[in-house]
Design a protein around this motif. Sequence first.
Motif, PDB file in Angstrom:
ATOM      1  N   GLY A 250      -6.208   2.617   0.328  1.00  0.00           N
ATOM      2  CA  GLY A 250      -5.066   2.768  -0.606  1.00  0.00           C
ATOM      3  C   GLY A 250      -4.171   2.360  -0.821  1.00  0.00           C
ATOM      4  N   THR A 251      -3.283   2.092   0.193  1.00  0.00           N
ATOM      5  CA  THR A 251      -1.949   1.009  -0.402  1.00  0.00           C
ATOM      6  C   THR A 251      -2.339  -0.188  -1.185  1.00  0.00           C
ATOM      7  OG1 THR A 251      -1.790  -0.004   1.446  1.00  0.00           O
ATOM      8  CG2 THR A 251      -1.105   2.036   2.050  1.00  0.00           C
ATOM      9  N   GLY A 252      -3.086  -0.419  -1.044  1.00  0.00           N
ATOM     10  CA  GLY A 252      -4.154  -1.944  -1.812  1.00  0.00           C
ATOM     11  C   GLY A 252      -3.707  -2.807  -1.262  1.00  0.00           C
TER      12      GLY A 252
END
Length: 110
Positions: free
Chosen positions: A25-27
């Motif tokens: 989700g944070t990349g």
Amino acid sequence: MDRAPFIGTMDRIVKIVKLEKSQSGTGSVSSADDEICKPWAKLESDSGFEELQGKIKHTVKRIYIIRHNANVVANGKNYVLIDSEVRFRITHVEPLGRRSHLKLYTELYE
């Protein structure tokens, strides 16, 4: 002519995996192993050398023989072979006989 190995010489269990990349989700990108098969194998050849071209490069080349697997024949160059927690990149897959065994040429770079 290469022949299929005797069953008693296939004395080690190796794991053939496909590297799956996923994004959190944070990349951040992480890779996980997706197990393709866990066959018995014969270590046929083990060699290595070092190169000195600006930096030291240690290369280990091994040849493994496993039973025929259609998935490994089709996509073998994209897979990694794990033997005793050491990871080898599969560089070539050669059939031995007609749908009998496969000869896997692998490399390890350190």
